[in-house]
Motif scaffolding. Structure first.
Motif, PDB file in Angstrom:
ATOM      1  N   VAL A   1       0.833  -1.208   0.000  1.00 39.31           N
ATOM      2  CA  VAL A   1       0.000   0.000   0.000  1.00 39.31           C
ATOM      3  C   VAL A   1       0.864   1.253   0.000  1.00 39.31           C
ATOM      4  CG1 VAL A   1      -1.650   1.339   1.370  1.00 39.31           C
ATOM      5  CG2 VAL A   1      -1.992  -1.114   1.076  1.00 39.31           C
ATOM      6  N   ILE A   2       1.949   1.231   0.762  1.00 35.33           N
ATOM      7  CA  ILE A   2       2.878   2.369   0.784  1.00 35.33           C
ATOM      8  C   ILE A   2       3.504   2.558  -0.594  1.00 35.33           C
ATOM      9  CG2 ILE A   2       5.042   3.220   1.738  1.00 35.33           C
ATOM     10  CD1 ILE A   2       4.310   1.807   4.363  1.00 35.33           C
ATOM     11  N   LEU A   3       3.908   1.462  -1.233  1.00 31.49           N
ATOM     12  CA  LEU A   3       4.499   1.536  -2.562  1.00 31.49           C
ATOM     13  C   LEU A   3       3.524   2.137  -3.568  1.00 31.49           C
ATOM     14  CD1 LEU A   3       6.763   0.811  -4.599  1.00 31.49           C
ATOM     15  CD2 LEU A   3       5.589  -1.377  -4.923  1.00 31.49           C
ATOM     16  N   VAL A   4       2.263   1.724  -3.498  1.00 31.60           N
ATOM     17  CA  VAL A   4       1.253   2.241  -4.423  1.00 31.60           C
ATOM     18  C   VAL A   4       1.154   3.761  -4.307  1.00 31.60           C
ATOM     19  CG1 VAL A   4      -1.209   2.322  -4.946  1.00 31.60           C
ATOM     20  CG2 VAL A   4      -0.114   0.133  -4.502  1.00 31.60           C
ATOM     21  N   GLY A   5       1.084   4.247  -3.069  1.00 27.99           N
ATOM     22  CA  GLY A   5       0.971   5.684  -2.861  1.00 27.99           C
ATOM     23  C   GLY A   5       2.149   6.458  -3.417  1.00 27.99           C
ATOM     24  N   LEU A   6       3.354   5.934  -3.208  1.00 29.56           N
ATOM     25  CA  LEU A   6       4.561   6.616  -3.679  1.00 29.56           C
ATOM     26  C   LEU A   6       4.688   6.546  -5.195  1.00 29.56           C
ATOM     27  CD1 LEU A   6       7.142   5.409  -0.988  1.00 29.56           C
ATOM     28  CD2 LEU A   6       6.079   7.669  -1.165  1.00 29.56           C
ATOM     29  N   GLN A   7       4.492   5.361  -5.759  1.00 27.65           N
ATOM     30  CA  GLN A   7       4.732   5.196  -7.183  1.00 27.65           C
ATOM     31  C   GLN A   7       3.646   5.851  -8.029  1.00 27.65           C
ATOM     32  OE1 GLN A   7       5.773   1.187  -8.212  1.00 27.65           O
ATOM     33  NE2 GLN A   7       6.926   1.850 -10.009  1.00 27.65           N
ATOM     34  N   ALA A   8       2.418   5.927  -7.513  1.00 22.68           N
ATOM     35  CA  ALA A   8       1.349   6.583  -8.258  1.00 22.68           C
ATOM     36  C   ALA A   8       1.659   8.063  -8.465  1.00 22.68           C
ATOM     37  CB  ALA A   8       0.020   6.412  -7.527  1.00 22.68           C
ATOM     38  N   VAL A   9       2.230   8.687  -7.440  1.00 18.73           N
ATOM     39  CA  VAL A   9       2.617  10.098  -7.558  1.00 18.73           C
ATOM     40  C   VAL A   9       3.836  10.230  -8.461  1.00 18.73           C
ATOM     41  CG1 VAL A   9       3.371  12.151  -6.313  1.00 18.73           C
ATOM     42  CG2 VAL A   9       1.670  10.636  -5.295  1.00 18.73           C
ATOM     43  N   LEU A  10       4.844   9.384  -8.246  1.00 18.31           N
ATOM     44  CA  LEU A  10       6.083   9.458  -9.015  1.00 18.31           C
ATOM     45  C   LEU A  10       5.843   9.225 -10.503  1.00 18.31           C
ATOM     46  CD1 LEU A  10       9.182   9.651  -9.125  1.00 18.31           C
ATOM     47  CD2 LEU A  10       9.262   7.186  -8.666  1.00 18.31           C
ATOM     48  N   ALA A  11       4.981   8.268 -10.845  1.00 13.22           N
ATOM     49  CA  ALA A  11       4.764   7.920 -12.251  1.00 13.22           C
ATOM     50  C   ALA A  11       4.165   9.069 -13.045  1.00 13.22           C
ATOM     51  CB  ALA A  11       3.856   6.692 -12.343  1.00 13.22           C
ATOM     52  N   HIS A  12       3.383   9.910 -12.394  1.00 16.29           N
ATOM     53  CA  HIS A  12       2.763  11.044 -13.078  1.00 16.29           C
ATOM     54  C   HIS A  12       3.611  12.313 -13.006  1.00 16.29           C
ATOM     55  CE1 HIS A  12      -0.699   8.368 -12.271  1.00 16.29           C
ATOM     56  NE2 HIS A  12      -1.188   8.859 -13.394  1.00 16.29           N
ATOM     57  N   ALA A  13       4.639  12.318 -12.179  1.00  8.99           N
ATOM     58  CA  ALA A  13       5.406  13.529 -11.918  1.00  8.99           C
ATOM     59  C   ALA A  13       6.121  14.038 -13.167  1.00  8.99           C
ATOM     60  CB  ALA A  13       6.421  13.275 -10.803  1.00  8.99           C
ATOM     61  N   ASN A  14       6.313  15.339 -13.192  1.00 11.47           N
ATOM     62  CA  ASN A  14       7.025  16.000 -14.288  1.00 11.47           C
ATOM     63  C   ASN A  14       8.518  16.004 -13.964  1.00 11.47           C
ATOM     64  OD1 ASN A  14       7.761  17.653 -16.476  1.00 11.47           O
ATOM     65  ND2 ASN A  14       7.386  19.518 -15.295  1.00 11.47           N
ATOM     66  N   LEU A  15       9.136  14.834 -14.105  1.00  9.15           N
ATOM     67  CA  LEU A  15      10.558  14.674 -13.807  1.00  9.15           C
ATOM     68  C   LEU A  15      11.264  14.149 -15.044  1.00  9.15           C
ATOM     69  CD1 LEU A  15      10.457  13.085 -10.227  1.00  9.15           C
ATOM     70  CD2 LEU A  15      10.898  15.465 -10.842  1.00  9.15           C
ATOM     71  N   GLY A  16      12.202  14.918 -15.559  1.00 10.27           N
ATOM     72  CA  GLY A  16      12.871  14.563 -16.800  1.00 10.27           C
ATOM     73  C   GLY A  16      14.155  13.791 -16.630  1.00 10.27           C
ATOM     74  N   LEU A  17      14.334  13.148 -15.508  1.00  4.73           N
ATOM     75  CA  LEU A  17      15.551  12.374 -15.264  1.00  4.73           C
ATOM     76  C   LEU A  17      15.605  11.147 -16.165  1.00  4.73           C
ATOM     77  CD1 LEU A  17      15.560  12.443 -11.361  1.00  4.73           C
ATOM     78  CD2 LEU A  17      16.970  13.820 -12.872  1.00  4.73           C
ATOM     79  N   ARG A  18      16.802  10.791 -16.574  1.00  2.00           N
ATOM     80  CA  ARG A  18      17.009   9.565 -17.344  1.00  2.00           C
ATOM     81  C   ARG A  18      17.453   8.460 -16.387  1.00  2.00           C
ATOM     82  NH1 ARG A  18      17.701   9.630 -22.760  1.00  2.00           N
ATOM     83  NH2 ARG A  18      17.484   7.385 -22.449  1.00  2.00           N
ATOM     84  N   PHE A  19      16.712   7.376 -16.360  1.00  2.00           N
ATOM     85  CA  PHE A  19      17.002   6.289 -15.427  1.00  2.00           C
ATOM     86  C   PHE A  19      17.659   5.099 -16.114  1.00  2.00           C
ATOM     87  CE2 PHE A  19      13.630   8.719 -13.408  1.00  2.00           C
ATOM     88  CZ  PHE A  19      14.051   8.766 -12.089  1.00  2.00           C
ATOM     89  N   GLY A  20      17.900   5.208 -17.435  1.00  6.00           N
ATOM     90  CA  GLY A  20      18.595   4.140 -18.141  1.00  6.00           C
ATOM     91  C   GLY A  20      17.867   2.813 -18.084  1.00  6.00           C
ATOM     92  N   TRP A  21      18.614   1.746 -17.771  1.00  7.08           N
ATOM     93  CA  TRP A  21      18.061   0.386 -17.746  1.00  7.08           C
ATOM     94  C   TRP A  21      16.965   0.222 -16.701  1.00  7.08           C
ATOM     95  CZ3 TRP A  21      18.399  -2.088 -13.078  1.00  7.08           C
ATOM     96  CH2 TRP A  21      19.355  -1.599 -12.179  1.00  7.08           C
ATOM     97  N   LEU A  22      16.945   1.094 -15.687  1.00  9.77           N
ATOM     98  CA  LEU A  22      15.946   0.968 -14.631  1.00  9.77           C
ATOM     99  C   LEU A  22      14.531   1.200 -15.163  1.00  9.77           C
ATOM    100  CD1 LEU A  22      15.994   0.345 -11.611  1.00  9.77           C
ATOM    101  CD2 LEU A  22      16.014   2.797 -11.156  1.00  9.77           C
ATOM    102  N   GLU A  23      14.413   1.915 -16.302  1.00  5.67           N
ATOM    103  CA  GLU A  23      13.104   2.152 -16.901  1.00  5.67           C
ATOM    104  C   GLU A  23      12.456   0.860 -17.402  1.00  5.67           C
ATOM    105  OE1 GLU A  23      12.983   6.657 -18.603  1.00  5.67           O
ATOM    106  OE2 GLU A  23      13.955   5.178 -19.885  1.00  5.67           O
ATOM    107  N   TYR A  24      13.270  -0.179 -17.577  1.00  6.45           N
ATOM    108  CA  TYR A  24      12.750  -1.465 -18.018  1.00  6.45           C
ATOM    109  C   TYR A  24      12.449  -2.395 -16.840  1.00  6.45           C
ATOM    110  CZ  TYR A  24      14.224   0.047 -22.640  1.00  6.45           C
ATOM    111  OH  TYR A  24      14.347   0.754 -23.812  1.00  6.45           O
ATOM    112  N   VAL A  25      12.757  -1.935 -15.645  1.00  7.21           N
ATOM    113  CA  VAL A  25      12.531  -2.735 -14.437  1.00  7.21           C
ATOM    114  C   VAL A  25      11.379  -2.175 -13.612  1.00  7.21           C
ATOM    115  CG1 VAL A  25      13.565  -3.599 -12.304  1.00  7.21           C
ATOM    116  CG2 VAL A  25      14.969  -3.376 -14.381  1.00  7.21           C
ATOM    117  N   LEU A  26      11.319  -0.849 -13.494  1.00  5.80           N
ATOM    118  CA  LEU A  26      10.281  -0.183 -12.710  1.00  5.80           C
ATOM    119  C   LEU A  26       9.535   0.824 -13.566  1.00  5.80           C
ATOM    120  CD1 LEU A  26      12.285   0.573  -9.425  1.00  5.80           C
ATOM    121  CD2 LEU A  26      10.626  -1.264  -9.771  1.00  5.80           C
TER     122      LEU A  26
END
Length: 369
Positions: free
Chosen positions: A266-291
């Motif tokens: 439940v904690i993960l859902v709350g954090l990732q739901a906000v993060l996934a929509h956020a206006n953050l232009g960071l490049r995460f490389g291979w991590l984009e294929y994992v999370l």
């Protein structure tokens, strides 16, 4: 960001802090009705009082600064006036006896603390690391803030609706051997398995929203936002909130995951739901294929015909790979535009958007363009 927008933001920050301070004081006066029992266990009374003091002082300082600069004076005065009223109502000195039990309560404390800390973290991050140069006061922010308010304040009612029928169905579905095997796993392993199971259930329902016309009318509300930031993810029809949370929680209950593992999810859902929509232009490389990270989910919201049936997962891209719906440009590009394909099919404003799925009307004159 233009200078006038920045000054305006100072005034709105004062208004937000002043109004949140006033709501916090009301929570101290009526804790049984305005605060949730589950969330009260997370923070202490002393912490709440200190945070209230910080909020009132900041509202006064920022409001005064905005008035002196002559930008959005009415908004700034709203912040100063709200903080003043909070002080007159007792401020940090409000005393109360032991909090009694009530059959229901509003999650006003959950709204106040969540909005304060979300804005404190994501507004600066999006200001300096944003993919798009965009003011927090972008078009549609009032509607998304209204959704944020409703979703947090009604959290206990939503929880009651979700648990009422999921617990009943889970009780009828008995898989004792499977439950014993899952509960024999360490909590961290249960958590990882729960993330996969829940995301598979969520993605299946999510795809159904997109491919079933009458369900799409509820989900279209979420996709109607024309801007993507930390607040945009709050735009969800209440019917969709109940359906999605129920559909995700059900397999976790049926399979018998331990409470600590479910709580961690439940904690993960709350954090990732906000993060996934956020206006953050960071490049995460291979991590984009994992999370599932911002660029991945932003493409799901893209107003682009090639992405109408893509990226349904909210945690693991692996789920989309298994479903055949994985899409992510290898060149690191981002969507040029967000929103539903036919903008006129979703009206403007939280009230009209909640009524929209129940109406026969297919087009509206007032919509976000």
């Amino acid at each position: 960001m233009q200078p006038h927008a920045e000054h305006s933001f100072i005034a709105y920050a004062s208004a937000m802090l002043g109004l949140l301070s006033l709501l916090a004081v009301l929570c101290f006066h009526f804790p049984e009705l305005l605060t949730s029992r589950e969330f009260r266990a997370v923070y202490s009374e002393q912490f709440a009082r200190r945070l209230l003091l910080v909020g009132m002082v900041a509202a006064f300082v920022l409001g005064t600064l905005a008035v002196m600069r002559g930008r959005s004076r009415r908004v700034a005065l709203l912040g100063v006036g709200s903080a003043t009223l909070a002080v007159l109502l007792g401020g940090t000195n409000v005393r109360f006896d032991a909090i009694g039990q009530t059959p229901w309560s509003l999650g006003m404390d959950w709204f106040v603390l969540s909005l304060f800390f979300s804005a404190l973290v994501f507004v600066p991050l999006e200001r300096y690391l944003g993919q798009r140069r965009m003011s927090p006061l972008r078009p549609g922010w009032r509607t998304d803030l209204a959704y944020f308010f409703v979703g947090h304040v009604l959290v206990q009612f939503i929880l009651i609706l979700v648990t009422a029928w999921t617990s009943t169905i889970a009780g009828l579905a008995a898989f004792p051997a499977l439950k014993d095997a899952i509960q024999a796993l360490p909590v961290w392993a249960q958590f990882l398995l729960a993330v996969f199971v829940a995301d598979l259930a969520q993605a299946t329902l999510h795809r159904t929203y997109h491919n079933t016309p009458w369900l799409w009318r509820f989900h279209a509300v979420h996709h109607s936002s024309r801007a993507m930031d930390w607040l945009a993810g709050s735009r969800m029809h209440l019917v969709e909130i109940v359906l999605t949370r129920s559909f995700v929680l059900l397999p976790l209950l049926v399979l018998g995951f331990s409470q600590p593992a479910v709580n961690a999810y439940v904690i993960l859902v709350g954090l990732q739901a906000v993060l996934a929509h956020a206006n953050l232009g960071l490049r995460f490389g291979w991590l984009e294929y994992v999370l599932v990270l911002p660029r991945y989910h932003h493409w799901h919201h893209a107003r682009h015909p090639d992405y109408l049936d893509a990226n349904y997962a909210i945690h693991l891209p692996l789920v989309d790979m298994l479903m055949g719906t994985f899409r992510l440009p290898k060149d690191g590009s981002w969507p040029e535009e967000y929103g539903v394909m036919k903008l006129e099919t979703v009206p403007r404003g939280i009230l009209h958007q909640h009524l929209m799925p129940f109406r026969r009307r297919k087009h509206y004159d007032e919509y976000e363009d």
